[in-house]
Design an enzyme around this catalytic site. Structure first.
Site, mmCIF file in Angstrom:
data_model
loop_
_atom_site.group_PDB
_atom_site.id
_atom_site.type_symbol
_atom_site.label_atom_id
_atom_site.label_comp_id
_atom_site.label_asym_id
_atom_site.label_seq_id
_atom_site.Cartn_x
_atom_site.Cartn_y
_atom_site.Cartn_z
ATOM 1 C CG PHE A 189 32.772 9.282 -21.142
ATOM 2 C CD1 PHE A 189 33.273 10.557 -21.386
ATOM 3 C CD2 PHE A 189 32.167 8.599 -22.193
ATOM 4 C CE1 PHE A 189 33.163 11.139 -22.640
ATOM 5 C CE2 PHE A 189 32.057 9.167 -23.451
ATOM 6 C CZ PHE A 189 32.562 10.444 -23.675
ATOM 7 C CB SER A 191 29.088 6.041 -23.551
ATOM 8 O OG SER A 191 30.492 6.134 -23.414
ATOM 9 C CE LYS A 192 34.573 4.386 -19.882
ATOM 10 N NZ LYS A 192 34.759 4.827 -21.268
ATOM 11 C CG ASN A 193 28.870 -0.949 -18.302
ATOM 12 O OD1 ASN A 193 29.466 -0.484 -19.278
ATOM 13 N ND2 ASN A 193 28.525 -2.220 -18.231
#
Ligand SMILES: Cc1ncc(COP(=O)(O)O)c(C=O)c1O
Length: 379
Positions: A189, A191-193
């Site tokens: 996704f 916004s994930k790292n």
């Protein structure tokens, strides 16, 4: 000062814009949109980074969890233990597959699943544990693997929030988050790292047979073209997302380092404030700070969120409701078993955390939090 966002994907993109744009255009040129060479190459790159035998890309982190559980041949009503304090996807897939979720408490200081609570929740019907590496650090995998071995349970690591973190075993060996259990899963996704520019996910395993099974399930239960041996799903990472992820993966360690630096700044700024507890870093895991989550102990968390909003600082409550109390997954429970979760629901607040926070922004955020307590509560 640059506008403060919870996550600043645009500034991160601009730093690698030409590389990413070229990679995307190359996929367009090749027209290999589905299962193209970029997907295979990304799979190999990630196997190499994680030091895991098999990566099976798929469409998102929720699918990854569902497919992982499907590959374990669990039966209706089998029990799966997971944390009460996590994002809903973890529990949602258990229910989708008509399994029984058994929700347990988390550790108050680290937010990760409480291993004593896991032990207490085991019954003859327990078949699997899903530790969630919440907010960016690993659950206590050494202990969880021990419990799983003793009770013959599968372990599915929900690694949507901690990709790149290392777990350090007591013999000092280190393993990447998501590669220690029977299966690991992650989400890409945005916004994930390690985020792509749409939806994406992956499943990891070191087990050859399971990998074969997982590859069939993601592809309509098909092991030979047009022969469907079982009911599967259609869950693919598309080639454009894979091409973007291939450009971002080499930066993952530096992205995580930038997050840790921001966390260090916050930690130092809030140290010693009697109303604020900073997130504890587990001794046996590195922290990749998917979220930087404070606990506000004087009951004024919501007022703080409002105060920050007035100063144009976004701050989020991850998570406001326990999963056991959600309408969709409601289960009777004894509050004595969820003391930490219930406290956290009232106390947690996550501050802006991403790779592009600069010192001016960090100072403004930290000063504003401190100003709230100083001006309103006489700190
Ligand atoms: C802990 C956890 N598990 C699973 C997921 C699901 O991932 P996705 O949004 O890619 O389906 C997320 C993503 O938000 C998550 O945070």
């Amino acid at each position: 000062m640059k506008k403060i966002q919870m996550v600043d994907l645009q500034s991160q993109y601009y730093k690698i814009k030409s590389e990413v744009d070229n990679a995307v255009l190359n996929v367009m040129d090749s027209a290999a949109f589905i299962n193209g060479p970029e997907v295979k190459s990304f799979q190999a790159d990630l196997e190499n980074y994680l030091d895991v035998k098999h990566v099976i890309p798929c469409a998102n982190g929720t699918d990854a969890l569902q497919i992982a559980l499907m590959a374990l041949d669990l039966k209706e009503g089998d029990e799966v233990i997971t944390a009460d304090f996590t994002f809903a996807a973890t529990v949602e897939v258990i229910h989708l597959l008509k399994l029984k979720s058994v929700l347990v408490d988390v550790n108050y200081d680290t937010f990760i699943i409480d291993t004593d609570a896991i032990k207490k929740a085991i019954t003859p019907r327990t078949k699997a544990i899903i530790p969630v590496h919440l907010f960016g650090q690993c659950s206590n995998m050494e202990e969880i693997l021990k419990i799983a071995k003793e009770h013959n349970l599968y372990v599915v690591e929900d690694n949507a929030q901690a990709i790149g973190a290392d777990f350090i075993f007591s013999d000092r060996t280190e393993k990447k988050s998501g590669t220690m259990g029977t299966i690991g899963t992650t989400s890409f996704f945005p916004s994930k790292n390690l985020g792509c520019y749409g939806d994406g996910g992956a499943i990891f395993t070191n087990d050859d047979e399971l990998a074969h099974r997982l590859r069939g399930i993601v592809n309509h239960g098909m092991y030979e073209r047009y022969y469907h041996d079982e009911v599967g799903v259609n869950s693919r990472l598309d080639s454009i997302q894979a091409a973007i992820l291939r450009k971002k993966l080499p930066n993952l360690d530096s992205y995580n380092e930038a997050r840790r630096k921001a966390a260090d700044y916050y930690d130092e700024a809030f140290a010693g404030n009697e109303n604020i507890l900073t997130p504890k870093r587990a001794e046996n895991s590195t922290h990749v700070f998917h979220q930087y989550t404070l606990r506000i102990t004087n009951g004024k968390r919501n007022e703080l969120q409002q105060f920050l909003a007035e100063k144009e600082i976004p701050a989020m409550i991850y998570y406001p409701v326990a999963l056991r109390k959600q309408k969709a997954y409601y289960q009777e429970s004894d509050p004595a078993d969820f003391i930490n979760t219930d406290k956290l629901l009232d106390q947690v607040i996550s501050l802006p955390m991403h790779t592009e926070l600069d010192e001016e922004q960090l100072k403004y955020i930290a000063d504003s939090v401190l100003e709230f307590f100083a001006s309103r509560y006489g700190e």
